[in-house]
Design an enzyme around this catalytic site. Structure first.
Site, PDB file in Angstrom:
ATOM      1  CG  ASP A  39      -2.076   0.922   1.160  1.00 35.50           C
ATOM      2  OD1 ASP A  39      -2.247   1.567   0.121  1.00 35.50           O
ATOM      3  OD2 ASP A  39      -2.840   0.997   2.140  1.00 35.50           O
ATOM      4  CG  ASP A  40      -0.311   4.877   0.046  1.00 39.68           C
ATOM      5  OD1 ASP A  40      -1.068   4.548  -0.887  1.00 39.68           O
ATOM      6  OD2 ASP A  40      -0.635   5.693   0.927  1.00 39.68           O
ATOM      7  CB  CYS A  89      -6.376   2.871  -1.843  1.00 42.29           C
ATOM      8  SG  CYS A  89      -5.101   3.748  -0.916  1.00 42.29           S
ATOM      9  NE  ARG A  93      -5.549  -1.147  -2.036  1.00 43.85           N
ATOM     10  CZ  ARG A  93      -4.640  -1.907  -1.441  1.00 43.85           C
ATOM     11  NH1 ARG A  93      -4.837  -3.213  -1.340  1.00 43.85           N
ATOM     12  NH2 ARG A  93      -3.534  -1.379  -0.954  1.00 43.85           N
ATOM     13  CE  LYS A 160      -6.149   0.184   1.286  1.00 45.84           C
ATOM     14  NZ  LYS A 160      -5.332   1.387   1.087  1.00 45.84           N
ATOM     15  CG  HIS A 162      -9.847   0.716   0.438  1.00 46.59           C
ATOM     16  ND1 HIS A 162      -8.882   1.689   0.442  1.00 46.59           N
ATOM     17  CD2 HIS A 162     -10.999   1.333   0.816  1.00 46.59           C
ATOM     18  CE1 HIS A 162      -9.413   2.842   0.791  1.00 46.59           C
ATOM     19  NE2 HIS A 162     -10.707   2.654   1.024  1.00 46.59           N
ATOM     20  CB  SER A 185      -6.576   3.157   4.143  1.00 46.79           C
ATOM     21  OG  SER A 185      -6.608   3.066   2.740  1.00 46.79           O
ATOM     22  CG  HIS A 259      -2.376   4.082   3.634  1.00 50.49           C
ATOM     23  ND1 HIS A 259      -2.787   4.964   4.608  1.00 50.49           N
ATOM     24  CD2 HIS A 259      -3.092   4.389   2.517  1.00 50.49           C
ATOM     25  CE1 HIS A 259      -3.710   5.769   4.107  1.00 50.49           C
ATOM     26  NE2 HIS A 259      -3.915   5.443   2.840  1.00 50.49           N
ATOM     27  CG  ASP A 311      -2.132   0.917  -3.300  1.00 54.67           C
ATOM     28  OD1 ASP A 311      -0.958   1.315  -3.125  1.00 54.67           O
ATOM     29  OD2 ASP A 311      -3.066   1.203  -2.521  1.00 54.67           O
ATOM     30  CG  ASN A 312      -1.617   4.440  -4.530  1.00 53.87           C
ATOM     31  OD1 ASN A 312      -2.685   3.932  -4.216  1.00 53.87           O
ATOM     32  ND2 ASN A 312      -0.786   4.957  -3.635  1.00 53.87           N
ATOM     33  CE  LYS A 328      -3.030   7.394  -1.545  1.00 51.93           C
ATOM     34  NZ  LYS A 328      -3.143   6.903  -0.152  1.00 51.93           N
TER      35      LYS A 328
END
Length: 694
Positions: A39-40, A89, A93, A160, A162, A185, A259, A311-312, A328
């Site tokens: 994540d992130d 996010c 996903r 996660k 989401h 998140s 994240h 994811d990003n 992001k």
């Protein structure tokens, strides 16, 4: 200290649904699939061998150590141009899980622009689902897990999700046999690591962060100190069990890291020279090591394909995406370009690297091709990249599409929707975010003069190509052709974000927590996890409300260097004493309960909502009598109680009437949920003096 609680949680999950439902078969026919989804994470936040990278992948110049991820890369392939399906996010996903850009599933369109009147508190220009979202990944979309199940795969989702927190949208409703994780998140719910109460930050309501096993709440708030070991243990057990039963498996390991708030276990606190973000990343590396060591130890290790990506891009900070521009939530390369690794002994060449244009949404069609599963009959944006993985081709996509706002109904008309297209080495922007090169203007670019960069020569997007030049003209022509072809495939679908928010859909493992633990936030099922120390410093002051400053008995302390015990089961809610009728003479008037900014007239909430502070439903029938008793039990010094919105709310306090009295006739309406009662109308309270129950 790591494993006992984790194994307990895994056993709880096993008792709920079992390991898997696949029939034993020769796993050599179908590869095992593991997707490690961070994540992130930006392209420069992990380290890979220098000979496999062109730029990025330095671990922030060596300040973040990731030896397990570096080994994964050395034994497999590193992608220099791996793209996400979106820049934040939820939509990214959705793209990974379906092989389709999020515009096709109606996910990622910000309410502040396209649905300002959506129900519930607006999420502004946020593109993600909230803790109380009504929508989710549409049920007519096929997830990767749903596609693999008929082929005999056992499936596990960890971490996660989401893609919707309502039960109909959770992983076990979308093709996964088992799920252990936080459904969004880790800053969308409160925890000892994120103690803010979210007042004024709708729709992120003051609800404790839940940890789920399938659909059952195990911890709320989740103990983020031990989350990594729980995830690693459940995954290792799942892999071992399925290999022993000769069953192909699919693991979607979706880290809550890195994240914000950059949580990590006590062992990693302060270990990275990069600070908290480095600590969290190094704990990710530890989890990767645990999973990969398990895979390597099994007989099926050489029939297992592992992907590692994010994811990003990293949020706005100076170095996470170096040398890429942006971060992001932007369409610059730093928002979309991710680290990308692939591992499959004997199939993916060790120590290899690729410059092919590939994307997260390629995982779906690639995996289905390898598993010999036909693709669903829908339009896919992803493609089978196995020829790239196996060294048979050096190219994949000709062009990559970049959305700022994926709103299907206006894709063809709004330049800030389909914002950019990359074809080959050049990327054409019809819309740019802020933080562009000096001398450029953000926003929709002038007609006929999009901003164009050669990303091979200029990966940092520092120098736009000169309008009218040969290279500029050719790049724009190719991008416009790809853009128009893509738009022709877009169909208008329901906007999931526009369905809005509803506090009734918040996940709450302890609806009566405000009665049992009134000092703690809503839904506190495991209140002992509110007062944990973060890297040696007190995280919250939830417990320090006694007159002598000591910690109350229902909130034990522990932190780094101490050994937390498993959460004791919360005591059952107290039985409600007899509730005698409230005399009519106790009625004192009818007053506005929330006016203008949603301020509460009666400040203590038993059930209901005002100023963005909902409380879950109490496990009692809500009447004047029960509201009176619940208020008295909460604080015997309260003088008044009020009934809100036709019987759906119950409030208590020492004073009332801050926003003025309503006309008496407005109070004399029948309650919506208790037709035998008389209550206030919309935004009104019928206020009564509290009387002690017998």
């Amino acid at each position: 200290a790591h494993c006992s609680m984790a194994r307990l949680l895994w056993m709880l999950a096993l008792m709920a649904v079992g390991v898997g439902t696949a029939t034993a078969r020769d796993v050599g026919e179908k590869p095992n699939i593991v997707v490690l989804f961070v994540d992130d994470m930006g392209i420069d936040q992990i380290q890979v061998p220098a000979e496999q990278r062109t730029y990025g992948y330095t671990g922030n110049k060596g300040t973040i150590k990731t030896p397990a991820i570096s080994r994964l890369a050395a034994e497999g392939m590193v992608f220099q141009t791996w793209y996400s399906g979106f820049h934040v996010c939820t939509p990214s996903r959705a793209a990974m899980m379906t092989g389709r850009l999020p515009v096709r599933s109606g996910i990622g369109s910000p309410n502040g622009i396209y649905a300002p009147n959506a129900p519930g508190p607006s999420q502004g220009n946020n593109n993600v689902f909230t803790a109380e979202s009504v929508g989710g990944l549409p049920l007519n979309e096929t997830t990767l897990a749903e596609a693999l199940k008929p082929a005999g795969y056992s499936t596990l989702c960890v971490g996660k999700w989401h893609l919707g927190q309502r039960e109909m949208f959770l992983p076990t409703s979308r093709g996964f046999d088992s799920y252990l994780g936080i459904p969004f998140s880790q800053d969308i719910g409160m925890s000892f690591w994120e103690p803010k109460n979210y007042e004024g930050s709708s729709p992120y309501q003051p609800v404790a962060l839940p940890l789920l096993a399938n659909v059952t709440v195990l911890e709320q708030p989740a103990n983020l100190f031990t989350i990594a070991s729980k995830y690693a243990t459940i995954t290792s057990d799942f892999i071992t069990t399925n290999v022993e039963s000769n069953t192909p498996y699919f693991v979607y390991y979706s880290f809550n890291h890195i994240h914000g708030p950059n949580s990590c276990g006590a062992e990693w606190c302060g270990q990275s020279a990069r600070g908290p973000i480095g600590d969290a990343t190094e704990e990710v590396d530890w989890m990767v090591e645990q999973v990969m060591d398990t895979i390597r130890s099994t007989a099926a290790h050489d029939n297992t394909l592992v992907f590692f990506t994010s994811d990003n891009g990293a949020p706005q900070r100076p170095d996470g995406n170096t040398p890429l521009r942006g971060f992001k939530a932007s369409v610059w390369e730093g928002g979309y370009r991710e680290p990308g690794l692939a591992w499959w002994p004997g199939k993916v060449k060790a120590g290899s690297a690729s410059d092919a244009l590939v994307a997260t949404y390629d995982i779906f069609p690639t995996v289905l091709a390898l598993a010999k599963v036909p693709l669903p009959d829908v339009t896919f944006d992803g493609m089978d990249i196995s020829p790239v993985l196996f060294g048979q081709s050096g190219t994949a996509h000709e062009c990559i599409i970049f959305y700022k706002y994926p709103h299907a109904a206006t894709t063809a008309t709004d330049a800030n929707n389909l914002a950019a297209v990359r074809c080959g080495s050049t990327k054409v922007y019809w819309y740019t975010d802020a933080n562009g090169p000096p001398g450029t203007t953000p926003g929709v670019q002038p007609v006929g003069k999009p901003m164009v960069f050669d990303l091979v020569k200029d990966p940092s997007e520092n120098t736009p190509l000169t309008p009218g030049s040969t290279e500029f003209t050719a790049a724009v022509a190719a991008a416009e052709k790809a853009r128009e072809a893509h738009i022709l495939t877009i169909k208008v679908v329901p906007d999931q974000n526009a369905l809005g928010n509803n506090p009734d859909f918040i996940i709450c493992g302890a609806p009566d927590s405000k009665i049992r633990f009134p000092r703690f936030p809503n839904c506190s099922m495991t209140p002992q996890f509110w007062n944990i120390s973060i890297c040696g410093s007190p995280a919250t002051k939830w417990c320090n409300e006694t007159s002598d400053g000591s910690c109350p008995a229902d909130c034990p302390r522990f932190g780094p260097g101490s050994k937390p015990s498993p959460a004791p089961p919360p005591p059952p809610g107290p039985p409600l004493p007899p509730t005698p009728p409230v005399p009519a003479a106790n009625a004192v008037g009818c007053f506005y309960d929330h006016k203008y900014g949603g301020e509460c007239d009666l400040s203590f909430i038993i059930q209901g909502h005002c100023k963005g502070k909902p409380s879950r439903k109490v496990p009692y029938a809500l009447t004047h009598e029960s509201c009176n008793t619940l208020c008295y039990l909460s604080n015997s010094s309260f003088k008044y109680f009020g009934i809100q919105d036709g019987g759906v709310g119950c409030f208590c306090g020492d004073s009332y009437g801050r926003f003025g009295a309503a006309r008496a006739s407005a109070c004399n309406v029948t309650c919506a949920s208790n037709t035998h009662e008389i209550c206030g109308g919309p935004n009104l309270n019928s206020v009564y003096r509290i009387m002690a129950p017998n």
